[in-house]
Motif scaffolding. Structure first.
Motif, PDB file in Angstrom:
ATOM      1  N   LEU A  14       1.586  -7.734  -3.811  1.00 20.81           N
ATOM      2  CA  LEU A  14       2.992  -7.865  -4.180  1.00 20.81           C
ATOM      3  C   LEU A  14       3.553  -6.512  -4.599  1.00 20.81           C
ATOM      4  O   LEU A  14       2.874  -5.737  -5.276  1.00 20.81           O
ATOM      5  CB  LEU A  14       3.143  -8.863  -5.325  1.00 20.81           C
ATOM      6  N   PRO A  15       4.802  -6.216  -4.252  1.00 20.24           N
ATOM      7  CA  PRO A  15       5.387  -4.915  -4.613  1.00 20.24           C
ATOM      8  C   PRO A  15       5.909  -4.846  -6.043  1.00 20.24           C
ATOM      9  O   PRO A  15       6.457  -3.822  -6.435  1.00 20.24           O
ATOM     10  CB  PRO A  15       6.529  -4.775  -3.605  1.00 20.24           C
ATOM     11  N   ALA A  16       5.772  -5.903  -6.817  1.00 23.76           N
ATOM     12  CA  ALA A  16       6.267  -5.908  -8.198  1.00 23.76           C
ATOM     13  C   ALA A  16       5.333  -6.732  -9.062  1.00 23.76           C
ATOM     14  O   ALA A  16       4.879  -7.802  -8.662  1.00 23.76           O
ATOM     15  CB  ALA A  16       7.678  -6.489  -8.260  1.00 23.76           C
ATOM     16  N   GLY A  17       5.061  -6.229 -10.268  1.00 24.66           N
ATOM     17  CA  GLY A  17       4.193  -6.953 -11.188  1.00 24.66           C
ATOM     18  C   GLY A  17       2.730  -6.814 -10.813  1.00 24.66           C
ATOM     19  O   GLY A  17       2.358  -6.041  -9.925  1.00 24.66           O
ATOM     20  N   PRO A  18       1.844  -7.558 -11.491  1.00 24.89           N
ATOM     21  CA  PRO A  18       0.413  -7.502 -11.185  1.00 24.89           C
ATOM     22  C   PRO A  18       0.156  -7.849  -9.725  1.00 24.89           C
ATOM     23  O   PRO A  18       0.742  -8.787  -9.186  1.00 24.89           O
ATOM     24  CB  PRO A  18      -0.189  -8.565 -12.118  1.00 24.89           C
ATOM     25  N   SER A  19      -0.712  -7.067  -9.091  1.00 27.61           N
ATOM     26  CA  SER A  19      -0.930  -7.247  -7.662  1.00 27.61           C
ATOM     27  C   SER A  19      -2.336  -6.813  -7.294  1.00 27.61           C
ATOM     28  O   SER A  19      -2.961  -6.022  -8.005  1.00 27.61           O
ATOM     29  CB  SER A  19       0.098  -6.417  -6.871  1.00 27.61           C
ATOM     30  N   PHE A  20      -2.818  -7.329  -6.151  1.00 26.25           N
ATOM     31  CA  PHE A  20      -4.052  -6.806  -5.594  1.00 26.25           C
ATOM     32  C   PHE A  20      -3.784  -5.366  -5.139  1.00 26.25           C
ATOM     33  O   PHE A  20      -2.658  -5.005  -4.806  1.00 26.25           O
ATOM     34  CB  PHE A  20      -4.502  -7.627  -4.385  1.00 26.25           C
ATOM     35  N   SER A  21      -4.817  -4.532  -5.144  1.00 26.60           N
ATOM     36  CA  SER A  21      -4.686  -3.181  -4.597  1.00 26.60           C
ATOM     37  C   SER A  21      -5.971  -2.839  -3.863  1.00 26.60           C
ATOM     38  O   SER A  21      -7.049  -3.299  -4.232  1.00 26.60           O
ATOM     39  CB  SER A  21      -4.411  -2.162  -5.705  1.00 26.60           C
ATOM     40  N   ASN A  22      -5.863  -2.038  -2.836  1.00 23.54           N
ATOM     41  CA  ASN A  22      -7.008  -1.771  -1.985  1.00 23.54           C
ATOM     42  C   ASN A  22      -6.859  -0.375  -1.388  1.00 23.54           C
ATOM     43  O   ASN A  22      -6.031  -0.157  -0.503  1.00 23.54           O
ATOM     44  CB  ASN A  22      -7.077  -2.835  -0.876  1.00 23.54           C
ATOM     45  N   ASN A  23      -7.648   0.595  -1.901  1.00 22.19           N
ATOM     46  CA  ASN A  23      -7.628   1.935  -1.312  1.00 22.19           C
ATOM     47  C   ASN A  23      -8.306   1.899   0.055  1.00 22.19           C
ATOM     48  O   ASN A  23      -9.338   1.246   0.231  1.00 22.19           O
ATOM     49  CB  ASN A  23      -8.339   2.935  -2.231  1.00 22.19           C
ATOM     50  N   PHE A  24      -7.747   2.621   1.004  1.00 22.45           N
ATOM     51  CA  PHE A  24      -8.203   2.581   2.389  1.00 22.45           C
ATOM     52  C   PHE A  24      -8.300   4.023   2.892  1.00 22.45           C
ATOM     53  O   PHE A  24      -7.283   4.715   2.997  1.00 22.45           O
ATOM     54  CB  PHE A  24      -7.183   1.786   3.210  1.00 22.45           C
ATOM     55  N   PHE A  25      -9.513   4.506   3.192  1.00 29.69           N
ATOM     56  CA  PHE A  25      -9.701   5.859   3.727  1.00 29.69           C
ATOM     57  C   PHE A  25      -9.817   5.754   5.246  1.00 29.69           C
ATOM     58  O   PHE A  25     -10.697   5.066   5.769  1.00 29.69           O
ATOM     59  CB  PHE A  25     -10.958   6.494   3.138  1.00 29.69           C
ATOM     60  N   VAL A  26      -8.916   6.433   5.934  1.00 27.52           N
ATOM     61  CA  VAL A  26      -8.878   6.309   7.402  1.00 27.52           C
ATOM     62  C   VAL A  26      -8.778   7.688   8.045  1.00 27.52           C
ATOM     63  O   VAL A  26      -8.370   8.670   7.413  1.00 27.52           O
ATOM     64  CB  VAL A  26      -7.674   5.455   7.861  1.00 27.52           C
ATOM     65  N   SER A  27      -9.159   7.753   9.310  1.00 28.82           N
ATOM     66  CA  SER A  27      -8.964   8.948  10.138  1.00 28.82           C
ATOM     67  C   SER A  27      -8.167   8.543  11.363  1.00 28.82           C
ATOM     68  O   SER A  27      -8.107   7.370  11.731  1.00 28.82           O
ATOM     69  CB  SER A  27     -10.307   9.559  10.547  1.00 28.82           C
ATOM     70  N   ARG A  37      -3.820  -0.317   1.298  1.00 27.26           N
ATOM     71  CA  ARG A  37      -3.733  -1.369   2.314  1.00 27.26           C
ATOM     72  C   ARG A  37      -3.210  -2.650   1.711  1.00 27.26           C
ATOM     73  O   ARG A  37      -3.598  -3.051   0.610  1.00 27.26           O
ATOM     74  CB  ARG A  37      -5.104  -1.648   2.924  1.00 27.26           C
ATOM     75  N   TYR A  38      -2.283  -3.292   2.431  1.00 30.39           N
ATOM     76  CA  TYR A  38      -1.814  -4.646   2.128  1.00 30.39           C
ATOM     77  C   TYR A  38      -2.341  -5.580   3.208  1.00 30.39           C
ATOM     78  O   TYR A  38      -2.229  -5.294   4.398  1.00 30.39           O
ATOM     79  CB  TYR A  38      -0.278  -4.694   2.148  1.00 30.39           C
ATOM     80  N   GLU A  39      -2.942  -6.675   2.753  1.00 26.62           N
ATOM     81  CA  GLU A  39      -3.418  -7.697   3.691  1.00 26.62           C
ATOM     82  C   GLU A  39      -2.382  -8.821   3.690  1.00 26.62           C
ATOM     83  O   GLU A  39      -2.171  -9.475   2.662  1.00 26.62           O
ATOM     84  CB  GLU A  39      -4.785  -8.215   3.251  1.00 26.62           C
ATOM     85  N   VAL A  40      -1.703  -9.036   4.835  1.00 27.68           N
ATOM     86  CA  VAL A  40      -0.541  -9.926   4.889  1.00 27.68           C
ATOM     87  C   VAL A  40      -0.639 -10.871   6.078  1.00 27.68           C
ATOM     88  O   VAL A  40      -1.467 -10.694   6.971  1.00 27.68           O
ATOM     89  CB  VAL A  40       0.770  -9.106   4.974  1.00 27.68           C
ATOM     90  N   ASP A  41       0.275 -11.864   6.064  1.00 24.12           N
ATOM     91  CA  ASP A  41       0.395 -12.758   7.221  1.00 24.12           C
ATOM     92  C   ASP A  41       1.684 -12.399   7.977  1.00 24.12           C
ATOM     93  O   ASP A  41       2.471 -11.563   7.536  1.00 24.12           O
ATOM     94  CB  ASP A  41       0.368 -14.220   6.778  1.00 24.12           C
ATOM     95  N   HIS A  99       9.559   0.601  -2.067  1.00 22.60           N
ATOM     96  CA  HIS A  99       8.879   0.932  -3.320  1.00 22.60           C
ATOM     97  C   HIS A  99       7.917  -0.202  -3.696  1.00 22.60           C
ATOM     98  O   HIS A  99       8.319  -1.204  -4.270  1.00 22.60           O
ATOM     99  CB  HIS A  99       9.898   1.155  -4.431  1.00 22.60           C
ATOM    100  N   PHE A 100       6.641   0.000  -3.371  1.00 27.27           N
ATOM    101  CA  PHE A 100       5.631  -1.007  -3.716  1.00 27.27           C
ATOM    102  C   PHE A 100       4.878  -0.602  -4.981  1.00 27.27           C
ATOM    103  O   PHE A 100       3.954  -1.291  -5.400  1.00 27.27           O
ATOM    104  CB  PHE A 100       4.649  -1.213  -2.562  1.00 27.27           C
ATOM    105  N   LYS A 101       5.269   0.528  -5.580  1.00 28.04           N
ATOM    106  CA  LYS A 101       4.735   0.954  -6.864  1.00 28.04           C
ATOM    107  C   LYS A 101       5.895   1.125  -7.835  1.00 28.04           C
ATOM    108  O   LYS A 101       7.064   1.006  -7.470  1.00 28.04           O
ATOM    109  CB  LYS A 101       3.979   2.285  -6.731  1.00 28.04           C
ATOM    110  N   SER A 102       5.570   1.455  -9.061  1.00 24.98           N
ATOM    111  CA  SER A 102       6.593   1.765 -10.053  1.00 24.98           C
ATOM    112  C   SER A 102       7.392   2.981  -9.613  1.00 24.98           C
ATOM    113  O   SER A 102       6.893   3.852  -8.885  1.00 24.98           O
ATOM    114  CB  SER A 102       5.915   2.021 -11.405  1.00 24.98           C
ATOM    115  N   ARG A 152       9.440 -10.043 -12.202  1.00 27.64           N
ATOM    116  CA  ARG A 152       8.203  -9.252 -12.148  1.00 27.64           C
ATOM    117  C   ARG A 152       8.531  -7.766 -12.066  1.00 27.64           C
ATOM    118  O   ARG A 152       7.852  -6.926 -12.674  1.00 27.64           O
ATOM    119  CB  ARG A 152       7.359  -9.665 -10.933  1.00 27.64           C
ATOM    120  N   PHE A 153       9.576  -7.433 -11.307  1.00 27.07           N
ATOM    121  CA  PHE A 153      10.001  -6.042 -11.182  1.00 27.07           C
ATOM    122  C   PHE A 153      10.431  -5.488 -12.541  1.00 27.07           C
ATOM    123  O   PHE A 153      10.033  -4.391 -12.933  1.00 27.07           O
ATOM    124  CB  PHE A 153      11.150  -5.948 -10.184  1.00 27.07           C
TER     125      PHE A 153
END
Length: 806
Positions: free
Chosen positions: A509-522, A535-539, A610-613, A669-670
């Motif tokens: 979620l872009p506001a309030g408590p949310s899952f977060s997932n660092n993703f290292f890519v090339s 990374r956001y995992e979405v439908d 803006h998905f962060k503060s 939440r924002f």
């Protein structure tokens, strides 16, 4: 002699009732404000100091930089604690804490959804000073599936029965835990609060040797007097020794090569007592305070008290003519200077004590309001703090001496011969001092006016800034994973409701408590270059539900089976990879901990949102297709929200009746993200208003004395034809000149202070010149209004009476 001093002091206060009223009310407000802020500051500085080993405890934290992206985490890798304990003799103890989630716990026919659960190492209660009411702190959490609970939790499940040895069922985990200890509660001034501590021996991951995951808060106890920076200097070698091989396996490069590319990862130490006020990490156990606000409010407390004392000095020296003849007579009759100084200081202390008593009444009345604004539980407890009464009395004496010292020495220094001949003058020195003190008062007031204006602007800017997604009328139902196999059925029921526009399922979620997932890519055109992204995992419904706009390409679709290997980038990620508007068709690669590579093809680019503060700039973001059941996100119509919620609660209960129906709205939440700034802003408004009021109170008193001293002059001018406007202007001119000087001093100070505060926001308002002009005009108008009230009264007085005065 002392009794005589008291008697004379009361007589003088009674004779000069207006003077006493202004001084007492000003001092009472200043003292009350100062004491409330001191309670706040003391509370903020007391966090975690209840621990007996607090002065030698540190937390291990993780910081890094990958392709310019900063990483700051309060949790570290599972093996860090045991590695430090084994390889560094200066580490006396090490313990870990991991969040335990929010399971439903049952005992007999009682069932509760618990949230404050932590899994900890067996020595946790030997490191932290949380005494057990029952159980042995050394052995309570040694065995797997054992828990230590708070007294309130024990009463909730077992009533008055002895909780020791009782077994609680953690339904969501399909496990049972035996109660092996009971504690009262975690102290309020702690950086964490849990009602249940479980044994980490029950968690398989706790024994992991992976240095590529970080989910354990780790604390160390160091020797008495040991400088923690010495141990911190040794940590880079440990990180390279253990993290290096796993990094090479996952990313195909050595730690040296990783650093040569401008990246770095490392462990650092943070004193336990710094956690609450000096933590800027992404996953703190609880929201902390901010040491800058402690400094700001501490300064306001000092300035408020100084302004109240300045009022006393100004009014005392301005009214010196009233006491001049008394001083002259007493000196002729044999009084020495030290006796006169003692008399005037005693009067000052007596007046301060009256103000202190009134201030305590104001504090009792104001603390509930302040606690609600600040989210605190502050109070004056005379029963548990034996030093409170002596401390307040000492504080009153010191304030009385501070406020009365200059007037006492000034009044006692009059020449008795000149005074008795009627040649008394207050002197240029005292007038200059009073002018300087008025400038100081209004300088502080103007700085606060400018600061509160800019704080309001910034908060308004945050609330109304275009975020790149639609936060209005978006309903969030958290923890929908508890629906299990009923998740899709619940989603379909939502879609059938005409009040629901669209529905998505994702814990990101872009506001309030949310899952977060660092993703290292090339990337395909630079496979040796690793870039950190989020990374956001979405439908497929996520992007339209939140109103996120596509800049290029398409959204995920169930019509394309290959979308499980597809990715959508934000514009920042496309720019970071060097693709710009030509990102479509490119591929990204990522290796897991076992070195297995997975490739994603870019099918779309979304506009930056803006998905962060707003404290942080927009960073690279990837969206992948996934079945994440963390939350249900629904775009709803505004009509009949109450009816919709009632219907959803009924449907929820039909699937999982034992689980509570929880909901929030995205805009709420924002705003919760900036609750700390809003609280600080509200408190700042109040204190700024009080400071200005006390400054005006002193100015009113000075205007009163000035008008009295120039009574005959005013009468003569009126007889000679001066108008009320001329006389008001005459009496106001000097004061307005002082306020103008205060503006010139305050403006650069205010610019420096507020600019420093704004630096904490990546997106902020600019400080316009009009803010300073507005504050200056406001201060001038406030001063003019304050002075003109008394000046007008003097100007409209009967000139005959004025000429007879004195």
């Amino acid at each position: 002699m002392f009794r005589n001093y008291i008697k004379i002091a009361f007589r003088n206060l009674w004779r000069n009732k207006a003077f006493a009223a202004i001084n007492i009310s000003g001092l009472a407000l200043g003292i009350a404000t100062c004491l409330i802020i001191m309670l706040f500051v003391r509370n903020e500085l007391s966090y975690d100091r209840y621990n007996e080993k607090a002065d030698r405890m540190v937390r291990v934290v993780f910081r890094g930089s990958v392709q310019g992206e900063k990483m700051k985490e309060s949790s570290v890798m599972p093996p860090v604690a045991r590695t430090l304990l084994a390889e560094y003799p200066e580490v006396e103890q090490a313990t870990r804490l991991s969040l335990g989630g929010a399971p439903r716990i049952t005992y007999g026919d009682k069932s509760f959804k618990e949230r404050d659960i932590a899994m900890v190492d067996s020595n946790f209660f030997q490191v932290f000073t949380i005494p057990l009411l029952q159980g042995d702190p050394k052995t309570a959490l040694v065995q797997p599936n054992s828990i230590v609970i708070s007294r309130a939790t024990a009463q909730k499940y077992f009533g008055k029965a002895n909780p020791m040895g009782k077994v609680l069922t953690f339904k969501d985990w399909n496990k049972t835990y035996k109660v092996t200890g009971v504690f009262d509660k975690v102290p309020i001034n702690s950086h964490f609060h849990f009602d249940i501590f479980g044994s980490l021996a029950s968690v398989p991951d706790a024994k992991s040797s992976s240095w590529m995951t970080s989910n354990y808060i780790t604390y160390l106890v160091l020797p008495e007097g040991y400088e923690y920076k010495k141990l911190e200097a040794k940590l880079p070698q440990m990180v390279e020794k253990y993290l290096g091989p796993q990094l090479q396996q996952a990313m195909g490069m050595s730690f040296t090569q990783f650093r040569q590319k401008g990246n770095d990862l490392g462990l650092f130490l943070q004193p336990l007592t710094d956690i609450h006020l000096r933590s800027d990490f992404t996953n703190n156990l609880e929201p902390g305070g901010d040491v800058r606000y402690v400094y700001i409010f501490g300064a306001i407390a000092v300035f408020m008290l100084l302004i109240a004392c300045i009022n006393f000095m100004n009014l005392s020296t301005a009214g010196a003519s009233r006491r001049a003849r008394e001083v002259g007579v007493r000196k002729v009759l044999g009084s020495v200077k030290s006796q006169l100084v003692g008399q005037f200081l005693l009067e000052s202390i007596l007046l301060t004590m009256i103000a202190l008593a009134l201030a305590l009444v104001l504090i009792v009345m104001a603390l509930p309001v302040f606690n609600e604004l600040a989210g605190k539980e502050l109070g004056l407890d005379f029963t548990t703090d034996p030093w409170l009464v002596p401390g307040l009395l000492l504080f009153g004496v010191l304030v009385g001496i501070l406020a009365g010292s200059y007037p006492a020495f000034f009044l006692s220094s009059f020449n008795p011969v000149a005074v008795l001949k009627g040649k008394f003058t207050s002197g240029k020195g005292s007038i200059g001092l009073r002018s300087g003190l008025v400038v100081f008062q209004f300088c502080i007031s103007i700085v606060l006016i400018i600061s509160t204006t800019v704080v309001y602007q910034q908060l308004h800017y945050i609330q109304n800034k275009k975020l790149g997604y639609d936060k209005d009328h978006v309903l969030v139902l958290p923890e929908t994973w508890v629906l299990g196999k009923h998740a899709e059925a619940f989603r379909q029921l939502l879609l059938q409701d005409p009040r629901v526009v669209s529905v998505s399922t994702s814990g990101y979620l872009p506001a309030g408590p949310s899952f977060s997932n660092n993703f290292f890519v090339s990337t395909d055109d630079n496979p040796a270059q690793l870039t950190k992204t989020l990374r956001y995992e979405v439908d497929p419904q996520y992007i339209p539900t939140l109103g996120i706009r596509l800049a290029a390409g398409r959204n995920f679709s169930k019509a394309f089976s290959t979308d499980t290997a597809a990715v959508i980038l934000n514009e920042m990620a496309a720019r970071t990879f060097g693709w710009g508007k030509n990102a479509l068709g490119h591929t990204l690669s990522r290796s897991d901990n076992q070195g297995k590579k997975r490739t994603f093809r870019v099918i779309g680019v979304i506009r930056d949102f803006h998905f962060k503060s707003l404290h942080e700039p927009i960073s690279p973001l990837l969206m992948t297709l996934g079945d994440n059941s963390g939350s249900v996100i629904a775009k709803v119509k505004t009509q009949d929200i109450a009816g919709l919620l009632a219907s959803l609660k009924k449907q929820w209960s039909s699937f999982v009746p034992e689980e509570p129906f929880l909901y929030s709205f995205m805009d709420e939440r924002f705003m919760q993200t900036y609750e700390a700034e809003r609280k600080i802003g509200r408190i700042l408004y109040i204190f700024a208003g009080l400071t200005i009021f006390v400054a005006c109170l002193g100015l009113f008193g000075l205007a009163t004395f000035t008008a009295e001293q120039r009574t005959k002059e005013i009468g003569i001018r009126k007889v000679l034809g001066a108008s009320v406007t001329n006389i008001v202007g005459l009496l106001s001119r000097d004061f307005l000149r002082l306020v103008l000087i205060a503006n010139l001093v305050a403006w650069p100070l205010a610019w420096w202070a507020i600019n420093k505060w704004l630096q904490d926001f990546a997106y902020r308002v600019s400080i316009g010149w009009w803010v300073f002009a507005l504050a200056g005009v406001a201060a001038l108008l406030i001063a003019l209004l304050t002075v003109s009230v008394q000046a007008t009264r003097a100007a409209i007085a009967n000139p005959v009476k004025s000429l007879r005065a004195g």
